[in-house]
Each structure stands twice: as structure tokens, then as C-alpha cells.
Design a protein around this motif. Structure first.
Motif, PDB file in Angstrom:
ATOM      1  N   TYR A  30       0.830  -1.196   0.000  1.00 43.13           N
ATOM      2  CA  TYR A  30       0.000   0.000   0.000  1.00 43.13           C
ATOM      3  C   TYR A  30       0.867   1.249   0.000  1.00 43.13           C
ATOM      4  N   ALA A  31       0.332   2.346  -0.545  1.00 40.64           N
ATOM      5  CA  ALA A  31       1.054   3.615  -0.564  1.00 40.64           C
ATOM      6  C   ALA A  31       0.062   4.764  -0.448  1.00 40.64           C
ATOM      7  N   THR A  44       1.938  10.823  -5.888  1.00 38.91           N
ATOM      8  CA  THR A  44       1.808  11.785  -6.979  1.00 38.91           C
ATOM      9  C   THR A  44       2.740  12.983  -6.816  1.00 38.91           C
ATOM     10  N   HIS A  45       3.175  13.280  -5.584  1.00 32.34           N
ATOM     11  CA  HIS A  45       4.054  14.424  -5.355  1.00 32.34           C
ATOM     12  C   HIS A  45       5.491  14.020  -5.033  1.00 32.34           C
ATOM     13  N   ASN A  46       5.838  12.744  -5.279  1.00 31.30           N
ATOM     14  CA  ASN A  46       7.184  12.221  -5.047  1.00 31.30           C
ATOM     15  C   ASN A  46       7.688  12.505  -3.641  1.00 31.30           C
TER      16      ASN A  46
END
Length: 41
Positions: free
Chosen positions: A26-27, A33-35
């Protein structure tokens, strides 16, 4: 984010089987999306 898959060969007399264990990973979508690198606890 993907998943980790591990396989184990198990010998049983007169047959061999492959056991597959699937563990989801999971992330945080915002971090993805914003590194942003944030350790998952």
C-alpha cells in the motif's frame, strides 16, 4: 503500488507443488503523486 510475491517449492512424496503467497503493498496516493518519501509504518 504493486505487490510482493514469494514462491516456495514443497516436496511431497510423489508430487511437487508450488505455493504462491501474495502480499499487497500500500502507498499514500498524495505522496505517490508528489514524489514525497515517507516511510510506511
Amino acid at each position: 503500488m504493486g505487490e510482493d510475491i514469494s514462491e516456495k517449492l514443497e516436496f511431497v512424496p510423489a508430487k511437487v507443488e508450488v505455493q504462491q503467497h501474495v502480499r499487497p503493498k500500500y502507498a499514500c496516493r498524495h505522496c505517490e503523486t508528489h514524489n514525497t518519501i515517507t516511510p510506511i509504518k
